[in-house]
Design a protein around this motif. Structure first.
Motif, mmCIF file in Angstrom:
data_model
loop_
_atom_site.group_PDB
_atom_site.id
_atom_site.type_symbol
_atom_site.label_atom_id
_atom_site.label_comp_id
_atom_site.label_asym_id
_atom_site.label_seq_id
_atom_site.Cartn_x
_atom_site.Cartn_y
_atom_site.Cartn_z
ATOM 1 N N GLY A 53 0.897 -1.034 -0.134
ATOM 2 C CA GLY A 53 0.103 -0.066 0.040
ATOM 3 C C GLY A 53 0.827 1.225 0.106
ATOM 4 N N ARG A 54 2.147 1.096 0.456
ATOM 5 C CA ARG A 54 2.855 2.294 0.499
ATOM 6 C C ARG A 54 3.812 2.276 -0.804
ATOM 7 N NH1 ARG A 54 0.098 2.322 4.363
ATOM 8 N NH2 ARG A 54 0.555 3.675 6.245
ATOM 9 N N ARG A 55 3.659 1.655 -1.841
ATOM 10 C CA ARG A 55 4.361 1.352 -2.929
ATOM 11 C C ARG A 55 4.752 2.823 -3.685
ATOM 12 N NH1 ARG A 55 -0.210 -0.737 -4.029
ATOM 13 N NH2 ARG A 55 -1.408 -0.121 -5.994
ATOM 14 N N HIS A 56 3.886 3.715 -3.786
ATOM 15 C CA HIS A 56 3.667 4.834 -4.464
ATOM 16 C C HIS A 56 4.922 5.783 -3.345
ATOM 17 C CE1 HIS A 56 0.926 3.761 -7.027
ATOM 18 N NE2 HIS A 56 0.126 3.599 -6.243
ATOM 19 N N PHE A 57 4.790 5.624 -2.097
ATOM 20 C CA PHE A 57 5.637 6.485 -1.486
ATOM 21 C C PHE A 57 7.225 6.029 -1.385
ATOM 22 C CE2 PHE A 57 7.938 6.064 3.059
ATOM 23 C CZ PHE A 57 8.213 7.458 2.979
ATOM 24 N N ILE A 58 7.407 4.752 -1.430
ATOM 25 C CA ILE A 58 8.710 4.182 -1.539
ATOM 26 C C ILE A 58 9.277 4.670 -3.001
ATOM 27 C CG2 ILE A 58 10.005 1.813 -1.926
ATOM 28 C CD1 ILE A 58 7.739 0.624 -0.318
ATOM 29 N N LEU A 59 8.565 4.498 -4.081
ATOM 30 C CA LEU A 59 9.256 4.966 -5.327
ATOM 31 C C LEU A 59 9.538 6.434 -5.289
ATOM 32 C CD1 LEU A 59 10.229 4.141 -8.129
ATOM 33 C CD2 LEU A 59 7.525 4.574 -8.891
ATOM 34 N N ALA A 60 8.371 7.234 -4.724
ATOM 35 C CA ALA A 60 8.664 8.698 -4.743
ATOM 36 C C ALA A 60 9.770 9.142 -3.774
ATOM 37 C CB ALA A 60 7.559 9.506 -4.283
ATOM 38 N N PHE A 61 9.886 8.467 -2.585
ATOM 39 C CA PHE A 61 10.889 8.814 -1.900
ATOM 40 C C PHE A 61 12.468 8.629 -2.410
ATOM 41 C CE2 PHE A 61 13.592 7.954 2.137
ATOM 42 C CZ PHE A 61 13.339 9.206 2.722
ATOM 43 N N SER A 62 12.440 7.427 -2.921
ATOM 44 C CA SER A 62 13.727 7.014 -3.626
ATOM 45 C C SER A 62 14.238 7.897 -4.822
ATOM 46 C CB SER A 62 13.666 5.546 -4.321
ATOM 47 O OG SER A 62 12.623 5.372 -5.281
ATOM 48 N N ARG A 63 13.252 8.312 -5.454
ATOM 49 C CA ARG A 63 13.362 9.382 -6.516
ATOM 50 C C ARG A 63 13.916 10.725 -5.996
ATOM 51 N NH1 ARG A 63 8.185 8.312 -10.572
ATOM 52 N NH2 ARG A 63 9.129 6.496 -11.374
ATOM 53 N N ALA A 64 13.110 11.178 -5.019
ATOM 54 C CA ALA A 64 13.630 12.469 -4.207
ATOM 55 C C ALA A 64 14.833 12.375 -3.876
ATOM 56 C CB ALA A 64 12.637 12.702 -3.059
ATOM 57 N N LYS A 65 15.220 11.396 -2.839
ATOM 58 C CA LYS A 65 16.456 10.901 -2.426
ATOM 59 C C LYS A 65 17.845 11.057 -3.538
ATOM 60 C CE LYS A 65 16.504 10.625 1.971
ATOM 61 N NZ LYS A 65 17.237 11.524 2.919
ATOM 62 N N LEU A 66 17.269 10.411 -4.716
ATOM 63 C CA LEU A 66 18.404 10.539 -5.944
ATOM 64 C C LEU A 66 18.498 11.847 -6.492
ATOM 65 C CD1 LEU A 66 20.144 8.547 -7.679
ATOM 66 C CD2 LEU A 66 18.118 8.234 -9.154
ATOM 67 N N THR A 67 17.526 12.452 -6.577
ATOM 68 C CA THR A 67 17.501 13.892 -7.235
ATOM 69 C C THR A 67 18.041 14.745 -6.376
ATOM 70 O OG1 THR A 67 15.553 13.707 -8.199
ATOM 71 C CG2 THR A 67 16.176 16.002 -7.963
ATOM 72 N N ALA A 68 18.066 14.714 -4.910
ATOM 73 C CA ALA A 68 18.821 15.624 -3.947
ATOM 74 C C ALA A 68 20.289 15.124 -3.447
ATOM 75 C CB ALA A 68 17.752 15.457 -2.449
ATOM 76 N N GLN A 69 20.764 14.078 -3.998
ATOM 77 C CA GLN A 69 21.918 13.577 -3.650
ATOM 78 C C GLN A 69 23.155 14.312 -4.244
ATOM 79 O OE1 GLN A 69 22.562 9.577 -4.807
ATOM 80 N NE2 GLN A 69 24.620 9.620 -3.858
ATOM 81 N N TYR A 70 22.858 14.786 -5.403
ATOM 82 C CA TYR A 70 23.968 15.810 -5.841
ATOM 83 C C TYR A 70 23.309 17.279 -6.364
ATOM 84 C CZ TYR A 70 26.330 11.384 -6.379
ATOM 85 O OH TYR A 70 26.823 10.261 -6.368
ATOM 86 N N SER A 71 22.301 17.647 -5.507
ATOM 87 C CA SER A 71 21.584 18.992 -5.788
ATOM 88 C C SER A 71 22.637 20.198 -5.588
ATOM 89 C CB SER A 71 20.268 18.952 -4.899
ATOM 90 O OG SER A 71 20.450 19.013 -3.632
ATOM 91 N N GLN A 72 23.678 20.081 -4.772
ATOM 92 C CA GLN A 72 24.596 20.968 -4.439
ATOM 93 C C GLN A 72 25.617 21.163 -5.285
ATOM 94 O OE1 GLN A 72 23.338 23.393 -2.196
ATOM 95 N NE2 GLN A 72 21.525 22.227 -2.103
ATOM 96 N N ALA A 73 25.842 20.141 -5.966
ATOM 97 C CA ALA A 73 27.114 20.134 -6.922
ATOM 98 C C ALA A 73 26.788 20.813 -8.155
ATOM 99 C CB ALA A 73 27.455 18.625 -7.443
ATOM 100 N N LYS A 74 27.765 21.175 -8.819
ATOM 101 C CA LYS A 74 27.710 22.014 -10.170
ATOM 102 C C LYS A 74 27.301 20.972 -11.217
ATOM 103 C CE LYS A 74 30.361 26.224 -9.118
ATOM 104 N NZ LYS A 74 31.412 26.899 -9.562
ATOM 105 N N LEU A 75 27.950 20.074 -11.151
ATOM 106 C CA LEU A 75 27.733 18.870 -12.421
ATOM 107 C C LEU A 75 26.383 18.080 -12.040
ATOM 108 C CD1 LEU A 75 31.561 17.445 -12.882
ATOM 109 C CD2 LEU A 75 29.919 19.146 -14.223
ATOM 110 N N GLY A 76 25.823 18.226 -10.914
ATOM 111 C CA GLY A 76 24.569 17.735 -10.547
ATOM 112 C C GLY A 76 24.505 16.072 -10.629
ATOM 113 N N GLN A 77 23.469 15.773 -11.527
ATOM 114 C CA GLN A 77 23.210 14.257 -11.706
ATOM 115 C C GLN A 77 24.415 13.533 -12.403
ATOM 116 O OE1 GLN A 77 20.686 12.793 -9.724
ATOM 117 N NE2 GLN A 77 20.514 15.071 -9.196
ATOM 118 N N LEU A 78 25.358 14.091 -12.853
ATOM 119 C CA LEU A 78 26.257 13.443 -13.621
ATOM 120 C C LEU A 78 27.327 12.940 -12.799
ATOM 121 C CD1 LEU A 78 27.450 16.327 -16.267
ATOM 122 C CD2 LEU A 78 26.327 14.259 -16.847
ATOM 123 N N TRP A 79 27.371 13.321 -11.538
ATOM 124 C CA TRP A 79 28.237 12.556 -10.708
ATOM 125 C C TRP A 79 27.989 11.127 -10.173
ATOM 126 C CZ3 TRP A 79 32.826 13.873 -9.524
ATOM 127 C CH2 TRP A 79 33.383 15.122 -9.566
#
Length: 309
Positions: A51-77
């Protein structure tokens, strides 16, 4: 009802209640009350997770996006980090120490890059799992949800990151002469087995990390030892040909080496079945099922203790 006291005053008393004499447990059962945060049954727990599958997927995407949000190369890292690791290992182990013994140059570089990317998938899942509960106590204490959602979400985050890295891995593989063929489809079941293995291990580490936060400081040393013992930058049978056979078997059948070998066999033309241990797919499936289920059950048993104390 009323009773007259010695002073002539009248004391009122309530009539006997139907709940008189019932224990706390009996009262809870009578009125359908449950302990806050109590652990549900295993089947119910799986249903709640679904029942929480949408939360699990959204949370993982948010963490992935935020992981390198402060780096100039961003997601390339996401791609650059494991690729730089592979370059360092090639310089030290391939050129200086000569660990490519027995492996042609056009095979060794994709062999090394594949090993680094696949092992990093497991390494990152474990490290994220250790901090899944202890690093998210605010969320755990504020909201009611199945706590397994967190380590599962972190493992899913690492899978998504690996899929980005696969673009570079495929480019390296093709660049050194291994072109697309039907065997490349074997990467899908190999990574699926590794994902379930990683998730079970992350769940187990999440429970241990919740109880002992200092485990996060120890795990980098454990993971580094595991990396060097898994044949990331060398062929285990070739490098250990003068050692007792049981040492080679132990290292080849460890799960990190199994999943690396499966992906290497699928992608690299010059890495044939003679480099694989016997029954490699059965062993990979066994590691996935045993660790996946055992880790899930081990985590579930402590569900009601997470975030307390």
């Amino acid at each position: 009802m009323s009773d007259t006291t010695h002073g002539g005053a009248v004391a009122l008393s309530s009539p006997p209640s139907a709940d008189d004499g019932l224990s706390a447990a009996e009262l809870a059962a009578k009125y359908g009350l449950t302990v806050s945060g109590a652990r549900p049954g295993l089947v119910e727990y799986v249903r709640q997770l679904r029942g929480r599958r949408h939360f699990i997927l959204a949370f993982s995407r948010a963490k992935l996006t935020a992981q390198y949000s402060q780096a100039k190369l961003g997601q390339l890292w996401q791609v650059a980090t494991p690729l730089l690791n592979a370059a360092v290992y090639f310089l030290i182990f391939g050129l200086i120490l000569g660990t490519k013994k027995g492996i042609p140059q056009e095979v060794f570089i994709p062999f090394l890059v594949t090993g680094v990317f696949v092992f990093t998938f497991t390494q990152s899942s474990v490290m994220a799992g250790v901090r899944a509960i202890s690093g998210n106590l605010g969320l755990v204490r504020a909201l009611h949800f199945p706590r397994a959602s967190l380590p599962i979400s972190f493992s899913l985050q690492q899978l998504q990151q690996l899929l980005y890295s696969m673009i570079v891995l495929i480019a390296v593989t093709v660049g050194f002469g291994s072109y697309p063929r039907l065997s490349w489809l074997l990467v899908i079941p190999a990574l699926a087995l590794q994902f379930f293995f990683n998730t079970g291990l992350a769940l187990a580490m999440a429970r241990m990390g919740a109880k002992t936060p200092d485990l996060a400081q120890l795990m980098p040393f454990v993971m580094r030892t595991w990396l060097y013992a898994s044949g990331v930058m060398f062929s285990i049978p070739v490098m250990l040909e003068d050692k007792p056979a049981w040492i080679t078997d132990v290292l080849q059948y460890n799960p990190a080496a199994i999943y690396m070998d499966l992906v290497r066999f699928a992608l690299i033309d010059g890495y044939g079945s003679e480099n694989l241990p016997d029954h490699v797919w059965a062993v990979g499936l066994a590691w996935s099922v045993v660790v996946g289920i055992a880790g899930f059950v081990y985590f579930w048993k402590a569900e009601e203790r997470y975030g307390r104390g």
